[in-house]
Design a protein around this motif. Structure first.
Motif, PDB file in Angstrom:
ATOM      1  N   VAL A  10      -5.077   2.172   6.078  1.00 41.70           N
ATOM      2  CA  VAL A  10      -4.163   1.115   5.441  1.00 41.70           C
ATOM      3  C   VAL A  10      -5.255   0.396   4.358  1.00 41.70           C
ATOM      4  O   VAL A  10      -4.819   0.329   3.221  1.00 41.70           O
ATOM      5  CB  VAL A  10      -3.845   0.032   6.422  1.00 41.70           C
ATOM      6  CG1 VAL A  10      -2.837  -1.082   6.069  1.00 41.70           C
ATOM      7  CG2 VAL A  10      -2.975   0.674   7.640  1.00 41.70           C
ATOM      8  N   ALA A  11      -6.244   0.232   4.677  1.00 43.89           N
ATOM      9  CA  ALA A  11      -7.070  -0.530   3.905  1.00 43.89           C
ATOM     10  C   ALA A  11      -7.429   0.421   2.396  1.00 43.89           C
ATOM     11  O   ALA A  11      -7.409  -0.167   1.343  1.00 43.89           O
ATOM     12  CB  ALA A  11      -8.521  -0.711   4.428  1.00 43.89           C
ATOM     13  N   SER A  12      -7.476   1.880   2.653  1.00 44.74           N
ATOM     14  CA  SER A  12      -7.847   2.648   1.679  1.00 44.74           C
ATOM     15  C   SER A  12      -6.277   2.732   0.530  1.00 44.74           C
ATOM     16  O   SER A  12      -6.647   2.462  -0.504  1.00 44.74           O
ATOM     17  CB  SER A  12      -7.825   4.182   2.118  1.00 44.74           C
ATOM     18  OG  SER A  12      -9.014   4.214   2.695  1.00 44.74           O
ATOM     19  N   GLU A  13      -5.290   2.824   1.363  1.00 46.09           N
ATOM     20  CA  GLU A  13      -3.899   2.471   0.669  1.00 46.09           C
ATOM     21  C   GLU A  13      -4.118   1.160  -0.257  1.00 46.09           C
ATOM     22  O   GLU A  13      -3.653   1.324  -1.258  1.00 46.09           O
ATOM     23  CB  GLU A  13      -2.913   2.462   1.652  1.00 46.09           C
ATOM     24  CG  GLU A  13      -1.578   2.530   1.182  1.00 46.09           C
ATOM     25  CD  GLU A  13      -1.021   3.971   0.891  1.00 46.09           C
ATOM     26  OE1 GLU A  13      -1.791   4.733   1.256  1.00 46.09           O
ATOM     27  OE2 GLU A  13      -0.050   4.277  -0.063  1.00 46.09           O
ATOM     28  N   LEU A  14      -4.346   0.166   0.244  1.00 49.24           N
ATOM     29  CA  LEU A  14      -4.522  -1.144  -0.489  1.00 49.24           C
ATOM     30  C   LEU A  14      -5.368  -1.007  -1.564  1.00 49.24           C
ATOM     31  O   LEU A  14      -5.153  -1.698  -2.514  1.00 49.24           O
ATOM     32  CB  LEU A  14      -4.702  -2.187   0.407  1.00 49.24           C
ATOM     33  CG  LEU A  14      -3.399  -2.434   1.475  1.00 49.24           C
ATOM     34  CD1 LEU A  14      -3.681  -3.592   2.459  1.00 49.24           C
ATOM     35  CD2 LEU A  14      -2.122  -2.354   0.965  1.00 49.24           C
ATOM     36  N   ALA A  15      -6.674  -0.529  -1.268  1.00 47.59           N
ATOM     37  CA  ALA A  15      -7.653  -0.500  -2.274  1.00 47.59           C
ATOM     38  C   ALA A  15      -7.144   0.319  -3.268  1.00 47.59           C
ATOM     39  O   ALA A  15      -7.424   0.129  -4.801  1.00 47.59           O
ATOM     40  CB  ALA A  15      -8.973   0.064  -1.706  1.00 47.59           C
ATOM     41  N   SER A  16      -6.557   1.405  -3.032  1.00 51.01           N
ATOM     42  CA  SER A  16      -5.783   2.123  -4.221  1.00 51.01           C
ATOM     43  C   SER A  16      -4.592   1.207  -5.089  1.00 51.01           C
ATOM     44  O   SER A  16      -4.701   1.451  -6.119  1.00 51.01           O
ATOM     45  CB  SER A  16      -5.411   3.357  -3.499  1.00 51.01           C
ATOM     46  OG  SER A  16      -4.551   4.056  -4.517  1.00 51.01           O
ATOM     47  N   LEU A  17      -3.880   0.708  -4.149  1.00 51.96           N
ATOM     48  CA  LEU A  17      -2.913  -0.128  -4.860  1.00 51.96           C
ATOM     49  C   LEU A  17      -3.325  -1.203  -5.988  1.00 51.96           C
ATOM     50  O   LEU A  17      -2.877  -1.495  -6.913  1.00 51.96           O
ATOM     51  CB  LEU A  17      -2.092  -0.693  -3.733  1.00 51.96           C
ATOM     52  CG  LEU A  17      -1.002  -1.774  -4.034  1.00 51.96           C
ATOM     53  CD1 LEU A  17       0.135  -1.072  -4.957  1.00 51.96           C
ATOM     54  CD2 LEU A  17      -0.472  -2.556  -2.890  1.00 51.96           C
ATOM     55  N   PHE A  18      -4.446  -1.896  -5.611  1.00 55.11           N
ATOM     56  CA  PHE A  18      -5.183  -3.034  -6.393  1.00 55.11           C
ATOM     57  C   PHE A  18      -6.058  -2.493  -7.539  1.00 55.11           C
ATOM     58  O   PHE A  18      -6.462  -3.169  -8.164  1.00 55.11           O
ATOM     59  CB  PHE A  18      -6.070  -3.860  -5.432  1.00 55.11           C
ATOM     60  CG  PHE A  18      -5.223  -4.869  -4.771  1.00 55.11           C
ATOM     61  CD1 PHE A  18      -4.167  -5.563  -5.298  1.00 55.11           C
ATOM     62  CD2 PHE A  18      -5.057  -4.554  -3.348  1.00 55.11           C
ATOM     63  CE1 PHE A  18      -3.331  -6.569  -4.424  1.00 55.11           C
ATOM     64  CE2 PHE A  18      -4.136  -5.458  -2.463  1.00 55.11           C
ATOM     65  CZ  PHE A  18      -3.300  -6.305  -3.097  1.00 55.11           C
ATOM     66  N   HIS A  19      -6.363  -1.119  -7.284  1.00 57.28           N
ATOM     67  CA  HIS A  19      -7.320  -0.540  -8.343  1.00 57.28           C
ATOM     68  C   HIS A  19      -7.074  -1.049  -9.850  1.00 57.28           C
ATOM     69  O   HIS A  19      -5.790  -0.468 -10.213  1.00 57.28           O
ATOM     70  CB  HIS A  19      -7.337   0.810  -8.334  1.00 57.28           C
ATOM     71  CG  HIS A  19      -8.071   1.678  -9.340  1.00 57.28           C
ATOM     72  ND1 HIS A  19      -9.643   1.451  -8.977  1.00 57.28           N
ATOM     73  CD2 HIS A  19      -7.983   2.352 -10.250  1.00 57.28           C
ATOM     74  CE1 HIS A  19     -10.190   2.234 -10.238  1.00 57.28           C
ATOM     75  NE2 HIS A  19      -8.966   2.809 -10.913  1.00 57.28           N
TER      76      HIS A  19
END
Lengths: 96, 390
Positions: free
Chosen positions: B331-340
């Motif tokens: 989930v955190a990887s997904e969000l880090a990608s979203l905020f990139h």
């Protein structure tokens, strides 16, 4: 430049289904053949063993009584040449 | 009149499938999902549900039979968990590629080994990219309601994709909760019978699931992914339609706790309810903390999530699965990608917790909050509560 794709994704049927029955006949499966059988009609006795043993079912009886392969589908496996009791079929390199 | 009864959530899900008038149930038992399909087999056996119940020999066969069933235009249901989901793995991307609207409940359970029957999200995260619509529920009522909605979403001609309803094993599946049952006539109004767009029919032959040569494969995958991306507004429309009819609103992303809080917990699944209690208590103590709960996981509701966390400067992202050797939890990887690349991106603190059924308490979430506030989480992710000699 040759196209790498057959059609746009929007034009594919739902789930990439094939909606035309029998369309597999359009796929010329013999196009990667490297060896092709040829028939010596002087030796051939028209027994039809080649038709019986062809794993591709691509040999048929013609009006003149000889059995010949359909080169659109013949893969050049050589079983017909190997099994012919009169050695009437020989395999030769595909010229292309 | 709708009636409210207390019962085990698994049985409520079976009732939802019955009231959705599933026509084929193809299933293999596995803990902690078994009670659902066991109850459905009773319904079929005693005539309460007019469906074919296929007791297959494995989960691989369960999904294969479900695909064949959906391809004939039947409303199709199955359920599984953990190793069962893993055994289905081979068939799952084929079901989405063939655009078959199967509904499956996944009673989330950790993957072995060591052998574990208890809850986490390692099963579903291992099949994240199979192209299914994936949603998480938090409580019994939601499990019932979303199960009904799932058929309507999956079978919508703008979607036509399989849909997985994730429900935490034991922690939710085996809880006894109050669940309000709508009237059958209201469910019938909301969810008419399934009308397939393409079926296996000798009178009009089609080949489903043919070979995708290199000249077709990429277009086929993009068609399937576009259907998944385009399912988001349909999910929203169906959930809003459910709210209009039954009065219970479910959004793609939910928020609770102090409005405009600078620190937000991000949760998915039933542990989010524990965090809710923790956040409420911390708010009562004057702490500047809130919570965002992700309901729809695939397609990921990017706009809705960004709107929900706007103004926050720290996200404490709870993961219920490890991504071994990866940068963060899934989930955190997904969000880090979203905020990139976003200028005002919040700091992401990633806590992996509650693996294999390890309990995480209300007080522990307070401790996690305090640790995050004091900068105590130094690494890209922290596996919370692990006993170590270091």
């Amino acid at each position: 430049m040759s196209a790498k794709a057959l059609m746009a994704w929007q034009d594919l049927a739902l789930g990439t289904a094939i909606c035309e029955p029998g369309s597999a006949a359009k796929l010329k499966t013999g196009d990667w053949r490297s060896m092709a059988p040829s028939l010596d009609e002087e030796k051939c006795i028209q027994c039809g063993i080649c038709l019986i043993l062809c794993p591709e079912f691509c040999i048929s009886e013609h009006d003149d009584g000889f059995f010949r392969p359909d080169y659109d589908y013949c893969k050049g496996c050589g079983i017909c040449a190997n099994e012919c009791p009169k050695d009437a079929i020989t395999m030769g390199r595909e010229e292309k | 009149m709708a009636k409210r009864v207390g019962l085990e959530v698994s049985l409520a899900v079976a009732d939802a499938v019955k009231m959705s008038k599933a026509e084929v149930v193809s299933a293999y038992p596995i803990t902690p999902q078994t009670h659902i399909v066991e109850e459905l087999s009773h319904f079929v056996a005693n005539g309460e549900l007019d469906a074919a119940f296929i007791p297959v020999e494995s989960e691989h066969s369960a999904m294969s039979a479900a695909m064949g069933s959906a391809a004939t235009g039947a409303r199709t249901y199955t359920a599984t968990s953990s190793q069962g989901l893993a055994l289905m793995n081979e068939m799952l991307p084929i079901a989405s590629a063939m655009r078959l609207p199967i509904v499956m409940t996944i009673a989330n359970r950790s993957l072995s080994g060591p052998i574990s029957i208890w809850n986490d999200h390692s099963d579903i995260m291992s099949i994240r990219d199979v192209g299914w619509v994936q949603i998480f529920v938090e409580n019994g009522q939601e499990a019932f309601d979303i199960s009904v909605c799932a058929f309507k979403i999956a079978e919508d001609h703008r979607v036509l994709l399989p849909m997985g309803v994730n429900m935490d094993g034991f922690m939710l599946s085996h809880m006894i909760e109050p669940v309000e049952f709508p009237d059958q006539s209201d469910i019938d109004d909301f969810l008419p019978g399934f009308t397939a767009k393409m079926i296996l029919d000798p009178a009009e032959p089609v080949t489903m699931g043919p070979v995708g040569v290199p000249e077709v494969y990429m277009e086929a995958k993009v068609q399937c992914e576009q259907a998944l991306i385009n399912s988001k507004p349909v999910v929203k429309e169906v959930l809003d339609g459910f709210a209009a009819k039954f009065g219970r609103q479910y959004n793609l992303v939910e928020t609770n706790g102090k409005e405009g809080a600078k620190t937000l917990f991000v949760t998915m699944g039933s542990l989010g309810e524990t965090v809710m209690t923790s956040v409420d208590e911390m708010n009562a103590d004057g702490k500047d903390v809130g919570q965002v709960r992700i309901r729809l996981w695939r397609p990921f509701p990017q706009e809705e999530f960004l709107a929900a966390v706007k103004g926050a400067d720290k996200l404490i992202v709870l993961d219920r699965a490890l991504s071994p050797g990866g940068v963060r939890g899934p989930v955190a990887s997904e969000l880090a990608s979203l905020f990139h690349g976003q200028a005002d991106a919040p700091e992401i603190v990633n806590v992996v917790a509650g693996l294999g059924g390890r309990d995480v308490s209300v007080d522990e979430f307070k401790e996690i909050y305090e640790t995050a506030q004091s900068g105590g989480f130094k690494d890209a992710y922290t596996v919370w509560g692990v006993m170590s000699n270091a």
